[in-house]
Design an enzyme around this catalytic site. Sequence first.
Site, short mmCIF file in Angstrom:
data_model
loop_
_atom_site.label_atom_id
_atom_site.label_comp_id
_atom_site.label_asym_id
_atom_site.label_seq_id
_atom_site.Cartn_x
_atom_site.Cartn_y
_atom_site.Cartn_z
N ASP A 1 5.71 11.94 -52.93
CA ASP A 1 4.51 11.93 -53.76
C ASP A 1 3.22 11.94 -52.94
O ASP A 1 3.24 11.77 -51.72
CB ASP A 1 4.53 10.73 -54.72
CG ASP A 1 5.04 9.44 -54.05
OD1 ASP A 1 5.03 9.35 -52.82
OD2 ASP A 1 5.44 8.54 -54.79
N ASP B 1 7.45 -1.81 -61.77
CA ASP B 1 7.71 -1.31 -63.12
C ASP B 1 8.91 -0.36 -63.14
O ASP B 1 9.19 0.27 -64.15
CB ASP B 1 6.46 -0.60 -63.68
CG ASP B 1 6.01 0.57 -62.82
OD1 ASP B 1 6.68 0.90 -61.80
OD2 ASP B 1 4.97 1.18 -63.16
N HIS C 1 9.30 2.31 -61.16
CA HIS C 1 9.04 3.70 -60.77
C HIS C 1 9.76 4.05 -59.47
O HIS C 1 9.93 3.21 -58.59
CB HIS C 1 7.55 4.04 -60.71
CG HIS C 1 6.77 3.43 -59.61
ND1 HIS C 1 5.57 2.78 -59.81
CD2 HIS C 1 6.98 3.37 -58.26
CE1 HIS C 1 5.10 2.36 -58.65
NE2 HIS C 1 5.94 2.71 -57.69
N GLU D 1 6.60 7.09 -63.46
CA GLU D 1 6.29 5.83 -64.13
C GLU D 1 7.09 5.70 -65.43
O GLU D 1 7.59 6.71 -65.96
CB GLU D 1 4.78 5.79 -64.46
CG GLU D 1 3.87 5.84 -63.24
CD GLU D 1 3.72 4.49 -62.52
OE1 GLU D 1 4.67 3.68 -62.56
OE2 GLU D 1 2.67 4.27 -61.91
C1 F6R Z 1 6.01 5.92 -52.37
C2 F6R Z 1 6.85 5.77 -53.54
C3 F6R Z 1 6.82 4.53 -54.39
C4 F6R Z 1 7.11 3.27 -53.59
C5 F6R Z 1 7.03 2.04 -54.51
C6 F6R Z 1 7.29 0.75 -53.77
O1 F6R Z 1 6.21 7.18 -51.80
O2 F6R Z 1 7.54 6.66 -53.83
O3 F6R Z 1 7.77 4.68 -55.41
O4 F6R Z 1 8.38 3.36 -53.01
O5 F6R Z 1 5.77 1.99 -55.11
O6 F6R Z 1 6.24 0.52 -52.88
P1 F6R Z 1 6.29 -0.69 -51.84
O7 F6R Z 1 7.30 -0.33 -50.83
O8 F6R Z 1 4.89 -0.74 -51.29
O9 F6R Z 1 6.66 -1.91 -52.64
#
Ligand code: F6R
Length: 247
Positions: free
Chosen positions: A67, A136, A138, A143
């Site tokens: 992303d 959440d 994702h 989302e």
């Molecule tokens: C980032 C991504 C997100 C993160 C998620 C967890 O490329 O795909 O899905 O993996 O937001 O983020 P952290 O590791 O900061 O808790």
Amino acid sequence: MKVVVTKSYDESCAYVADMICKLVNEKPNCKLGLATGGTPVPMYKKLIEANKAGKVDFAQVRTVNLDEYCGIPETHDQSYRYFMNTNLFDHIDIDKANTYVPNGMAEDVDAECAAYDERIQEFGGIDLQLLGIGHDGHIGFNEPADHFSCGTNCVELTDMTIDANARFFANRDDVPRQALTMGMQAIMQAKAVLMVVSGADKAEIIRKSFCGPITPEVPASILQLHPNVTLVGDEAALAGLKEEGLV
Ligand code: F6R
């Protein structure tokens, strides 16, 4: 699903880095799906160390990231391109021309999303997709919604995600409200999925994702349908799975 419970976050990162190195050694021209966020950062450090020690060679590897924020250029220190360059690509022997991150500045967003999916297809799909998980549920920036996404698409970030990611920006208002994300199709078609999680704050969403109903309200729950998922986490993050008797 294979669940690997580790004693510490560092041990989780070592396990994941080893899995990636093994794959790259077995298949030097493999396609890696990569993630940003806080969780994989120490793991990327271990990949850099392994590369510098001559234990793994990324010269033929291609990468495709999950992303990118919309509306900030790749030179912005919070863009995911910048993150990947500074946390990994600048320090290993990968050809940056073989690393792909969606272009969050694209004027024609639909064309950018379609081109991203075409590129993944041209690769012949992803050999190993690394994932973190949001509070959440994702994965990528898919989302909670009333349906699962299919291809790469532009999403509105939820308040929970904006709150979580505000820690990386000077102000919450600076966090972009939209992002481009790989859709569920490319993730589900990856030959292997490797999720890394850490900390008690992820325990409940991990329980919901892997023990609850498969629903787009909990996007990661779709991984229950994937035939080759490895979930690596410390005891705190996997406590919910233990309660459910899954580990
Ligand atoms: C980032 C991504 C997100 C993160 C998620 C967890 O490329 O795909 O899905 O993996 O937001 O983020 P952290 O590791 O900061 O808790």
